[in-house]
Design a protein around this motif. Sequence first.
Motif, PDB file in Angstrom:
ATOM      1  N   TYR A 218     -47.753 -43.347  57.826  1.00 51.93           N
ATOM      2  CA  TYR A 218     -47.066 -42.326  57.048  1.00 51.93           C
ATOM      3  C   TYR A 218     -47.275 -40.999  57.753  1.00 51.93           C
ATOM      4  O   TYR A 218     -48.379 -40.712  58.234  1.00 51.93           O
ATOM      5  N   VAL A 219     -46.218 -40.220  57.824  1.00 51.92           N
ATOM      6  CA  VAL A 219     -46.266 -38.916  58.485  1.00 51.92           C
ATOM      7  C   VAL A 219     -45.570 -37.885  57.608  1.00 51.92           C
ATOM      8  O   VAL A 219     -44.768 -38.227  56.729  1.00 51.92           O
ATOM      9  N   ASN A 220     -45.885 -36.641  57.858  1.00 50.99           N
ATOM     10  CA  ASN A 220     -45.175 -35.539  57.222  1.00 50.99           C
ATOM     11  C   ASN A 220     -44.203 -35.054  58.281  1.00 50.99           C
ATOM     12  O   ASN A 220     -44.620 -34.589  59.343  1.00 50.99           O
ATOM     13  N   TYR A 221     -42.910 -35.187  58.008  1.00 52.69           N
ATOM     14  CA  TYR A 221     -41.919 -34.846  59.024  1.00 52.69           C
ATOM     15  C   TYR A 221     -41.043 -33.684  58.583  1.00 52.69           C
ATOM     16  O   TYR A 221     -40.227 -33.812  57.664  1.00 52.69           O
TER      17      TYR A 221
ATOM     18  N   GLU B 175     -47.213 -33.832  49.229  1.00 49.69           N
ATOM     19  CA  GLU B 175     -48.236 -34.316  50.163  1.00 49.69           C
ATOM     20  C   GLU B 175     -49.578 -34.532  49.476  1.00 49.69           C
ATOM     21  O   GLU B 175     -50.234 -35.544  49.691  1.00 49.69           O
ATOM     22  N   PHE B 176     -50.001 -33.584  48.641  1.00 51.13           N
ATOM     23  CA  PHE B 176     -51.286 -33.731  47.978  1.00 51.13           C
ATOM     24  C   PHE B 176     -51.273 -34.943  47.044  1.00 51.13           C
ATOM     25  O   PHE B 176     -52.227 -35.702  47.000  1.00 51.13           O
ATOM     26  N   SER B 177     -50.199 -35.124  46.311  1.00 55.21           N
ATOM     27  CA  SER B 177     -50.080 -36.265  45.404  1.00 55.21           C
ATOM     28  C   SER B 177     -50.159 -37.581  46.172  1.00 55.21           C
ATOM     29  O   SER B 177     -50.861 -38.511  45.766  1.00 55.21           O
ATOM     30  N   PHE B 178     -49.441 -37.648  47.286  1.00 57.66           N
ATOM     31  CA  PHE B 178     -49.438 -38.865  48.098  1.00 57.66           C
ATOM     32  C   PHE B 178     -50.842 -39.160  48.630  1.00 57.66           C
ATOM     33  O   PHE B 178     -51.338 -40.286  48.514  1.00 57.66           O
ATOM     34  N   SER B 179     -51.484 -38.166  49.200  1.00 58.49           N
ATOM     35  CA  SER B 179     -52.799 -38.369  49.822  1.00 58.49           C
ATOM     36  C   SER B 179     -53.906 -38.621  48.804  1.00 58.49           C
ATOM     37  O   SER B 179     -54.789 -39.439  49.033  1.00 58.49           O
ATOM     38  N   LEU B 180     -53.853 -37.881  47.700  1.00 55.81           N
ATOM     39  CA  LEU B 180     -54.911 -37.989  46.691  1.00 55.81           C
ATOM     40  C   LEU B 180     -54.658 -39.119  45.690  1.00 55.81           C
ATOM     41  O   LEU B 180     -55.525 -39.438  44.885  1.00 55.81           O
ATOM     42  N   LYS B 181     -53.432 -39.680  45.755  1.00 53.91           N
ATOM     43  CA  LYS B 181     -53.042 -40.760  44.853  1.00 53.91           C
ATOM     44  C   LYS B 181     -53.176 -40.343  43.386  1.00 53.91           C
ATOM     45  O   LYS B 181     -53.729 -41.075  42.554  1.00 53.91           O
ATOM     46  N   ILE B 182     -52.668 -39.124  43.099  1.00 51.98           N
ATOM     47  CA  ILE B 182     -52.601 -38.631  41.724  1.00 51.98           C
ATOM     48  C   ILE B 182     -51.175 -38.126  41.484  1.00 51.98           C
ATOM     49  O   ILE B 182     -50.426 -37.899  42.435  1.00 51.98           O
TER      50      ILE B 182
ATOM     51  N   THR C  92     -38.803 -30.854  57.313  1.00 52.16           N
ATOM     52  CA  THR C  92     -38.399 -30.548  55.939  1.00 52.16           C
ATOM     53  C   THR C  92     -38.168 -31.802  55.104  1.00 52.16           C
ATOM     54  O   THR C  92     -37.856 -31.701  53.925  1.00 52.16           O
ATOM     55  N   HIS C  93     -38.347 -32.969  55.674  1.00 51.62           N
ATOM     56  CA  HIS C  93     -38.108 -34.221  54.955  1.00 51.62           C
ATOM     57  C   HIS C  93     -39.323 -34.690  54.170  1.00 51.62           C
ATOM     58  O   HIS C  93     -39.210 -35.597  53.352  1.00 51.62           O
ATOM     59  N   GLY C  94     -40.488 -34.109  54.439  1.00 49.15           N
ATOM     60  CA  GLY C  94     -41.688 -34.491  53.704  1.00 49.15           C
ATOM     61  C   GLY C  94     -42.302 -35.777  54.212  1.00 49.15           C
ATOM     62  O   GLY C  94     -42.191 -36.130  55.385  1.00 49.15           O
ATOM     63  N   ILE C  95     -42.946 -36.488  53.300  1.00 51.50           N
ATOM     64  CA  ILE C  95     -43.665 -37.707  53.654  1.00 51.50           C
ATOM     65  C   ILE C  95     -42.668 -38.821  53.978  1.00 51.50           C
ATOM     66  O   ILE C  95     -41.757 -39.102  53.209  1.00 51.50           O
ATOM     67  N   CYS C  96     -42.870 -39.440  55.136  1.00 49.69           N
ATOM     68  CA  CYS C  96     -42.008 -40.533  55.593  1.00 49.69           C
ATOM     69  C   CYS C  96     -42.882 -41.681  56.097  1.00 49.69           C
ATOM     70  O   CYS C  96     -43.972 -41.461  56.614  1.00 49.69           O
ATOM     71  N   LYS C  97     -42.349 -42.879  55.966  1.00 47.54           N
ATOM     72  CA  LYS C  97     -42.994 -44.046  56.557  1.00 47.54           C
ATOM     73  C   LYS C  97     -42.280 -44.355  57.865  1.00 47.54           C
ATOM     74  O   LYS C  97     -41.051 -44.355  57.924  1.00 47.54           O
ATOM     75  N   ILE C  98     -43.057 -44.620  58.912  1.00 45.79           N
ATOM     76  CA  ILE C  98     -42.461 -45.040  60.184  1.00 45.79           C
ATOM     77  C   ILE C  98     -42.110 -46.510  60.038  1.00 45.79           C
ATOM     78  O   ILE C  98     -42.976 -47.370  59.989  1.00 45.79           O
ATOM     79  N   GLU C  99     -40.812 -46.773  59.929  1.00 43.43           N
ATOM     80  CA  GLU C  99     -40.324 -48.132  59.730  1.00 43.43           C
ATOM     81  C   GLU C  99     -40.241 -48.913  61.034  1.00 43.43           C
ATOM     82  O   GLU C  99     -40.400 -50.128  61.036  1.00 43.43           O
TER      83      GLU C  99
END
Length: 166
Positions: free
Chosen positions: A7-10, A143-150, A12-19
């Motif tokens: 997972y990367v922060n790309y 980003e914080f929600s994704f990383s902190l899982k909250i 202006t698209h935000g959090i993305c998964k490298i497929e």
Amino acid sequence: MPRVNDYVNYSTHGICKIEDLRFIKFDSCASGHDYYVLKPIARDTSSIFVPADNPVLMERMRPVLFPEEIDQIILSVKDQNLLWISDRKQRSAQFQEILRTRDERELLLLISCLYLKSTETEKGLSNTDAQVLKKAESIIDQEFSFSLKISTSSIGSYIRERLGLK
């Protein structure tokens, strides 16, 4: 080097998964290139193709923060302020640059600055400044929600708790 399933922060698209990382030859190109195929988590029907040999675009792809890094960033802004710029055009330019670079520390300072400014006058923030605040909060929340899982609704409380502002 980013890998498939990271997972990367790309940009202006935000959090993305490298497929995927694959060789693609688009019709308009004489030759093909290796491309990272990114799927934004907020819009999983979209795909973003980032040429692996383009350093400018690759620079926009950075790893998602770890919870410890988030805590360090939050603590680094304690007792810090972003100075308010009276000139609307200069302020807008500075705010847009902060939004463009997506630096979490600068975003937290921006959010704090706008919150403080909103309490100083009865009218609150201008529409432009209110939109900047909303965008900055959205970037931090994602980003914080994704990383902190909250949940995103818990991010403000999390930040205030870390700063001792309960």
